[in-house]
Write a protein that holds these residues in place. Structure first.
Motif, PDB file in Angstrom:
ATOM      1  N   ALA A 136       3.331 -16.039   5.462  1.00 50.21           N
ATOM      2  CA  ALA A 136       3.842 -14.730   5.018  1.00 50.21           C
ATOM      3  C   ALA A 136       3.082 -14.235   3.797  1.00 50.21           C
ATOM      4  O   ALA A 136       2.766 -13.043   3.694  1.00 50.21           O
ATOM      5  N   SER A 137       2.762 -15.140   2.857  1.00 56.25           N
ATOM      6  CA  SER A 137       2.047 -14.696   1.652  1.00 56.25           C
ATOM      7  C   SER A 137       0.644 -14.215   1.998  1.00 56.25           C
ATOM      8  O   SER A 137       0.170 -13.239   1.437  1.00 56.25           O
ATOM      9  N   LYS A 138      -0.036 -14.870   2.958  1.00 56.47           N
ATOM     10  CA  LYS A 138      -1.387 -14.425   3.362  1.00 56.47           C
ATOM     11  C   LYS A 138      -1.314 -13.045   4.018  1.00 56.47           C
ATOM     12  O   LYS A 138      -2.171 -12.199   3.784  1.00 56.47           O
ATOM     13  N   ASP A 186      -2.296  -6.949   3.098  1.00 57.84           N
ATOM     14  CA  ASP A 186      -1.793  -5.579   2.976  1.00 57.84           C
ATOM     15  C   ASP A 186      -0.779  -5.573   1.829  1.00 57.84           C
ATOM     16  O   ASP A 186       0.428  -5.480   2.054  1.00 57.84           O
ATOM     17  N   PRO A 187      -1.268  -5.666   0.587  1.00 55.20           N
ATOM     18  CA  PRO A 187      -0.364  -5.875  -0.542  1.00 55.20           C
ATOM     19  C   PRO A 187       0.543  -4.677  -0.821  1.00 55.20           C
ATOM     20  O   PRO A 187       0.127  -3.528  -0.683  1.00 55.20           O
ATOM     21  N   PRO A 188       1.795  -4.944  -1.209  1.00 58.43           N
ATOM     22  CA  PRO A 188       2.707  -3.843  -1.550  1.00 58.43           C
ATOM     23  C   PRO A 188       2.271  -3.145  -2.839  1.00 58.43           C
ATOM     24  O   PRO A 188       1.550  -3.717  -3.662  1.00 58.43           O
ATOM     25  N   ASP A 189       2.726  -1.917  -3.027  1.00 56.13           N
ATOM     26  CA  ASP A 189       2.353  -1.122  -4.201  1.00 56.13           C
ATOM     27  C   ASP A 189       2.877  -1.706  -5.507  1.00 56.13           C
ATOM     28  O   ASP A 189       2.283  -1.497  -6.560  1.00 56.13           O
ATOM     29  N   ARG A 190       4.017  -2.416  -5.432  1.00 62.08           N
ATOM     30  CA  ARG A 190       4.632  -2.979  -6.640  1.00 62.08           C
ATOM     31  C   ARG A 190       5.152  -4.380  -6.355  1.00 62.08           C
ATOM     32  O   ARG A 190       5.554  -4.680  -5.238  1.00 62.08           O
ATOM     33  N   LEU A 191       5.159  -5.190  -7.410  1.00 65.55           N
ATOM     34  CA  LEU A 191       5.833  -6.480  -7.317  1.00 65.55           C
ATOM     35  C   LEU A 191       7.338  -6.251  -7.362  1.00 65.55           C
ATOM     36  O   LEU A 191       7.812  -5.286  -7.982  1.00 65.55           O
ATOM     37  N   VAL A 192       8.073  -7.129  -6.726  1.00 56.90           N
ATOM     38  CA  VAL A 192       9.532  -7.105  -6.825  1.00 56.90           C
ATOM     39  C   VAL A 192       9.883  -7.508  -8.253  1.00 56.90           C
ATOM     40  O   VAL A 192       9.461  -8.560  -8.728  1.00 56.90           O
ATOM     41  N   GLU A 193      10.617  -6.667  -8.963  1.00 53.12           N
ATOM     42  CA  GLU A 193      10.956  -6.968 -10.360  1.00 53.12           C
ATOM     43  C   GLU A 193      11.962  -8.100 -10.434  1.00 53.12           C
ATOM     44  O   GLU A 193      12.869  -8.191  -9.613  1.00 53.12           O
TER      45      GLU A 193
END
Length: 133
Positions: free
Chosen positions: A3-5, A10-17
């Motif tokens: 899942a991490s790969k 296709d990285p999300p725009d923001r990290l989950v805070e």
């Protein structure tokens, strides 16, 4: 593919805070665990004589808010291969909370401008994390 790969491709725009409460007890326990004898972290009388006026959290304890944000976004293997370039810009006084956050600034390689902010919104850690190929 993990899942991490998949997320890194296709990285999300923001990290989950992720928020972390830095209690006096937590700071003392972290200091004991890491064998940190610096009285600025656990001795209120000593800390009162410093510019901070109160005990402050260990910088590495504070970083856990950012590591939690990365893990919440990319899963338990999300930090594998990650490179971090970080600066500590302000101490965190005991019993404050901090929040780790980040915004995507490049997709290839995935690179995030990251910060940890205190409860007043002041940056306490700033920098970048990336996953070079």
């Amino acid at each position: 593919m993990s899942a991490s790969k998949r997320l890194l491709s296709d990285p999300p725009d923001r990290l989950v805070e992720r928020r972390l409460q830095l209690t006096a007890e937590g700071i003392r326990r972290y200091g004991s665990l890491t064998e940190d004898p610096n009285p600025i972290h656990y001795d209120p009388a000593f800390a009162a004589r410093t510019p901070f006026g109160k005990p402050v959290a260990q910088g590495t304890f504070t970083l856990n808010a950012l590591w939690a944000a990365v893990t919440a976004t990319f899963g338990p293997d999300g930090m594998a291969g990650m490179v971090a370039d970080l600066r500590f810009v302000k101490p965190v006084i005991e019993n404050d909370s901090v929040t780790g956050k980040g915004e995507l600034i490049a997709a290839n390689p995935p690179t995030y401008r990251v910060s940890i902010v205190d409860s007043a919104g002041a940056h306490v850690v700033e920098g970048q994390v990336s996953w070079p190929a």
